[in-house]
Structures are given as structure tokens and as C-alpha cells.
Scaffold this motif. Sequence first.
Motif, short mmCIF file in Angstrom:
data_model
loop_
_atom_site.label_atom_id
_atom_site.label_comp_id
_atom_site.label_asym_id
_atom_site.label_seq_id
_atom_site.Cartn_x
_atom_site.Cartn_y
_atom_site.Cartn_z
N GLY A 17 0.80 -1.22 0.00
CA GLY A 17 0.00 0.00 0.00
C GLY A 17 0.83 1.26 0.00
N LEU A 18 0.17 2.36 0.22
CA LEU A 18 0.82 3.66 0.23
C LEU A 18 1.52 3.92 1.57
CD1 LEU A 18 -2.05 5.74 -1.37
CD2 LEU A 18 0.13 5.18 -2.47
N ALA A 70 -8.49 7.86 -3.57
CA ALA A 70 -7.11 7.53 -3.89
C ALA A 70 -6.83 7.64 -5.39
CB ALA A 70 -6.76 6.12 -3.42
N ASN A 73 -1.00 7.36 -6.94
CA ASN A 73 0.14 7.46 -6.02
C ASN A 73 -0.14 8.24 -4.73
OD1 ASN A 73 0.03 10.08 -7.03
ND2 ASN A 73 1.69 9.70 -8.50
N ARG A 74 -1.40 8.62 -4.48
CA ARG A 74 -1.73 9.36 -3.26
C ARG A 74 -3.12 8.99 -2.78
NH1 ARG A 74 1.73 13.08 -1.54
NH2 ARG A 74 0.23 13.56 0.10
N ALA A 75 -3.32 9.19 -1.49
CA ALA A 75 -4.66 9.03 -0.92
C ALA A 75 -4.99 10.24 -0.08
CB ALA A 75 -4.74 7.76 -0.07
N ASN A 178 -5.37 2.70 2.30
CA ASN A 178 -5.09 1.55 1.45
C ASN A 178 -6.33 0.77 1.05
OD1 ASN A 178 -2.32 1.90 1.08
ND2 ASN A 178 -1.90 1.13 3.13
N TYR A 181 -7.03 2.81 -2.00
CA TYR A 181 -5.95 2.58 -2.96
C TYR A 181 -6.01 1.17 -3.55
CZ TYR A 181 -1.17 2.31 -4.79
OH TYR A 181 -0.07 2.14 -5.61
N TYR A 184 -8.43 1.14 -6.35
CA TYR A 184 -7.83 1.75 -7.54
C TYR A 184 -6.93 0.73 -8.25
CZ TYR A 184 -5.20 4.85 -10.59
OH TYR A 184 -4.62 5.42 -11.69
N CYS A 185 -6.09 0.02 -7.49
CA CYS A 185 -5.15 -0.93 -8.07
C CYS A 185 -5.87 -2.11 -8.73
CB CYS A 185 -4.19 -1.45 -7.00
SG CYS A 185 -3.07 -0.19 -6.35
#
Length: 201
Positions: A17-18, A70, A73-75, A178, A181, A184-185
Motif C-alpha cells: 500500500g501507500l 485515492a 500514487n496518493r490518498a 489503502n 488505494y 484503484y489498483c
Amino acid sequence: MLRPTKAEINELPPFEGLPLSSITLVDNEAALKLARKALVKADCLGFDTESKPTFRPGERSDGPHLIQLATANRAFLFPASYPAGVELVLEILQSPLVKKVGFGLSGDRTLFRKKYRANLSHLVDLSVTLKTAAKLKQPIGAQASVAMLLGQRLSKKGQTSNWGAPVLKEYQLQYAANDAYAAYCVNQVMEQRAAQVQQGN
């Protein structure tokens, strides 16, 4: 694709995760400006919410208490207690120009309709999308989806923590960020696979 068992998920490496440095809690004007700049130009965002858990019979939640969006590359995490942040969130969630992806979103639609009288637009429930794609009988949650498409284990240990607390702890920030995120992934992988299938045809 087969739905993984809990034992199989537990054997997978943790979801990448981020880091905290890529997570912004939007509770002030400077953070709001940063969030607006990053979010309004996005064409797709991971989306999730967190609500303070209820434990007593008949007790009703007044959530969501935290709203997460998200990018690649950011949340950005928006506490419901910060009205200016919520205003930006509602603008994005009601926009038909920005695709919002997440898991189990029917409940979120209801929450936003009741609390903010907002009708969410261009929302894609990955639980349903992946269920159809994998030809399964039941919708697939975030943890199973991450395992199936990313080969990683998404932790759910922070799910029942106090999301209504005035100050969130670091593990809560990372958990919340996350979740959005991960959506999103997962969506990115699904879109890549769909494009490959089309190219193959």
C-alpha cells in the motif's frame, strides 16, 4: 478465476500500500488545496468510507465518519467533521466525469443519500464487476479481490476501530488510505486485462 480461501489469502505477501508520506488527512485549508488539485483532474479514483462501529442492539451509525479517495500514487482522507473537505468530496462523488471505484458501494450510496442528500454518480462496484467477470455466484470483497488480481493480502485489522475519534492514529490512516488505494489498483488490473483481451480479438 477462483475465489481464494482464507488460508490461501493468509499465505500471500502483504498488500504493498501507500506509505504515510503519500497519505494526506484533509482537515485544513492547505491540505484541502492539495487535494483539490490532485483529485479534480483525475479520471478514476479509488473510493471508500469508514464509519464508527456500533455495538449496542438498535444503535444506529451516523457515518460515514471518514471518506477516502485515492489516485495512482496518493490518498486523501476527509473527516466528516471538516465541512469544507466534505464539500469537495460531494462535488467529486456527484460528478459524472470522474469514475469512482470501490467495493460494496450500495451501502455508501444509501449513507450519502441519507446524510448529505447526495446522489453519487459514475460509481463502479468492483465486487459486482469482478463477480460477473469471474462467473461466481457471490460478490467478491476487497480482500479476496486483492488476492485474486494482485496476489497480495489486504489487512482488515483496523476495520472496527473508532473512526469517529478526533485524532486518528497512524495505523488507521494507513488502513483507510489503502482500502481506497486497493480498489484503484484492482480496477487498473481489470482494465489492463480487458484491454489485452480486446487486442487479442
